[in-house]
Enzyme design. Structure first.
Site, short mmCIF file in Angstrom:
data_model
loop_
_atom_site.label_atom_id
_atom_site.label_comp_id
_atom_site.label_asym_id
_atom_site.label_seq_id
_atom_site.Cartn_x
_atom_site.Cartn_y
_atom_site.Cartn_z
CD GLU A 184 -21.58 0.29 27.48
OE1 GLU A 184 -20.77 1.85 27.79
OE2 GLU A 184 -22.41 -0.13 26.89
CB CYS A 231 -17.70 12.48 20.18
SG CYS A 231 -19.55 10.90 19.23
N1 SAM Z 1 -16.78 7.21 27.30
C1 SAM Z 1 -16.18 5.90 25.71
C2 SAM Z 1 -14.69 5.80 25.24
O1 SAM Z 1 -14.01 6.73 25.90
O2 SAM Z 1 -14.41 4.62 25.15
C3 SAM Z 1 -17.06 6.06 25.14
C4 SAM Z 1 -18.36 5.80 25.50
S1 SAM Z 1 -19.68 6.14 24.26
C5 SAM Z 1 -19.60 7.98 23.21
C6 SAM Z 1 -21.15 6.37 24.94
C7 SAM Z 1 -21.94 4.75 25.57
O3 SAM Z 1 -22.86 4.88 26.32
C8 SAM Z 1 -21.89 3.39 24.82
O4 SAM Z 1 -21.14 2.56 25.06
C9 SAM Z 1 -23.39 3.30 24.76
O5 SAM Z 1 -23.55 1.63 25.00
C10 SAM Z 1 -23.99 3.65 26.21
N2 SAM Z 1 -24.98 4.11 26.29
C11 SAM Z 1 -25.96 4.32 25.48
N3 SAM Z 1 -27.58 3.97 25.87
C12 SAM Z 1 -27.39 3.99 27.05
C13 SAM Z 1 -28.26 4.66 28.33
N4 SAM Z 1 -29.45 4.67 28.30
N5 SAM Z 1 -27.63 4.58 29.16
C14 SAM Z 1 -26.43 4.91 29.20
N6 SAM Z 1 -25.40 4.23 28.70
C15 SAM Z 1 -25.78 4.38 27.57
#
Ligand code: SAM
Length: 468
Positions: A132, A229
């Protein structure tokens, strides 16, 4: 949330995507309560109070209502994860498409729903790097991974570019991308407030950049699972098509139950395999997934070892207290190493990989933290209490009733029954470990991590059971 409060641009988009009849059913579904579902930790829990199973996950259940999970000791013991049902499709896809031991990267993993599902879905011998990029979210991820108790995992706090340029190659990369969150509107009013017509364009660009940044660390023949999502085409079909154009990625088909009602590709002319969960069709929130394969000859064997001889053993070469071995089952199959003041245990076969990860990434945890060194003492760690590696015979145990279990989770002092010996004691609720105390005879010092403690002053009148 009432569907009446949705932005006009969003409702117009959905009308165009679904047509009149489906649009009406979709809007009606948004006015219903979001279903509540939990996925059991098959290592810790056997049965669930929910009677209806999630069709694509045989150890997940819908609950009739939402209990106060905060006040369920078995939730804190890692016996189950509260996860909306559609998202559990990622574990289903892993079970279907990954049949040999694999090195897997879950790139956008916090808070850890898919990571904990994937840990249970992977074949024996696999290893998961759960990453993360946002530090505060990585800490939450680390807590949830610790509670799940698996040892074949590392939690990292690194950026996608760090992985792309690392030289470590993965069999599977999961990109559960940050998105415009349309599928969460029913559950989360904040995602409605943050949405704008421009957000899909912005998110689509960011999603492509994230994938481009990690594409080089996917092995030829490897699998990339991409999910959001959200419903719109820009963040789903367009990204899948872009992977095909930019990298020659091949769409992968996933076989699904016909009665699951999962929707498909909504973009005319697109060849991508897209699996779209919508609340008027499936019992869950909005979720869209596509899987692609990187072209090229698969690298032979299913090994998760990393290349490179004579890899430097950083702090791992420091002396490991013998007690750490005594506290674990089958210590001969584990590699122990010291990092800072912490002593870790990890499967022997994963030790070279773990050392390589420590060199290249910001690693928050690897395998299981067995204990913390304080002077000449080794204090058993919370992660040992919750892990599958603990040898329970190495510790005295004290079973707590519900009120004492909640007291323990609030990090309050406890008085244990007469006859409980002094020293480190593993406290359990219904036989499931919650953590350690140091028993001093007349009182017990509570070793529960301060940052995990229940802060709410609410006192529940009764225990609502989710699982056993
Ligand atoms: N996979 C997680 C779960 O099932 O609990 C949910 C993930 S959520 C949809 C997307 C995640 O991507 C967030 O935790 C966010 O902090 C992270 N994120 C935000 N910007 C990002 C970036 N530029 N590169 C990679 N990850 C990023």
């Amino acid at each position: 949330m009432s569907a009446m409060n949705l932005p006009d641009d969003f409702t117009r988009q959905m009308y165009a995507l679904l047509g009149e009849n489906e649009y009406k059913a979709f809007m009606e579904a948004l006015d219903e309560n979001a279903p509540v579902s939990v996925r059991l930790n098959k290592w810790k829990a056997g049965t669930c109070s929910g009677s209806r199973r999630v069709a694509w996950c045989d150890h997940a259940y819908y609950l009739g209502e939402r209990p106060s999970f905060t006040f369920d000791p078995l939730f804190h013991a890692g016996c189950y994860y509260v996860q909306e049902a559609s998202s559990m499709f990622v574990g289903y896809v892993i079970r279907q498409l990954v049949s040999r031991p694999s090195l897997v990267l879950d790139l956008c993993a916090a808070p850890g729903g898919k990571t904990t599902d994937v840990l249970d879905a992977l074949p024996e011998g696999s290893f998961l790097v759960s990453n993360e990029v946002i530090k505060s979210r990585a800490r939450v991820l680390s807590e949830n991974v610790t509670k799940w108790g698996a040892a074949n995992v590392a939690v990292t706090n690194s950026s996608p570019e760090d992985f792309g340029g690392s030289g470590i190659m993965f069999d599977v990369v999961i990109v559960d991308a940050p998105c415009s969150g349309e599928g969460m509107f029913r559950k989360d009013a904040a995602s409605v407030a943050e949405w704008s017509p421009a957000s899909a364009d912005y998110c689509s660009g960011r999603q492509k950049k994230i994938i481009a940044d990690v594409w080089d660390c996917l092995k030829p023949g490897g699998l990339l699972i991409y999910s959001t999502c959200t419903y719109n085409i820009k963040e789903n079909e367009d990204v899948a098509d872009w992977m095909a154009e930019e990298f020659g990625a091949e769409p992968v088909e996933i076989s699904v139950g016909p009665d699951w009602n999962i929707g498909g590709n909504l973009k005319p002319g697109s060849a991508a395999n897209v699996y779209r969960f919508m609340p008027h069709r499936t019992k869950g929130e909005g979720f869209t997934l596509s899987a692609v394969r990187k072209t090229g000859e698969p690298v032979s064997g299913g090994s998760v070892r990393v290349p490179g001889k004579g890899r430097k053993r950083d702090s791992g070469s420091r002396a490991v207290p013998g007690m750490a071995r005594d506290w674990c089952v089958a210590p001969e199959r584990l590699d122990f190493f010291v990092s800072g003041n912490s002593v870790y245990a990890i499967g022997r076969e994963h030790a070279p990989l773990a050392a390589a990860l420590r060199e290249k990434f910001n690693v928050l945890q690897q395998g299981i933290c067995v204990g913390e060194q304080k002077g000449r003492d080794l204090i058993p760690a919370q992660s040992l209490a919750l892990s599958r590696l603990i040898d329970r015979n190495a510790f005295a145990c004290a079973e707590l009733d519900y009120d004492d279990a909640v007291r323990y989770l609030r990090k309050e002092g406890l008085v244990l029954d007469d006859g409980v010996p002094g020293g480190f004691v593993l406290v359990t609720f219904e036989g499931k470990p919650l953590g350690f105390v140091k028993h001093l005879g007349t009182r017990a010092n509570n070793l529960y991590p301060a940052e995990w403690k229940i802060k709410s002053g609410f006192v529940p009148s009764e225990y609502v059971r989710v699982c056993r």
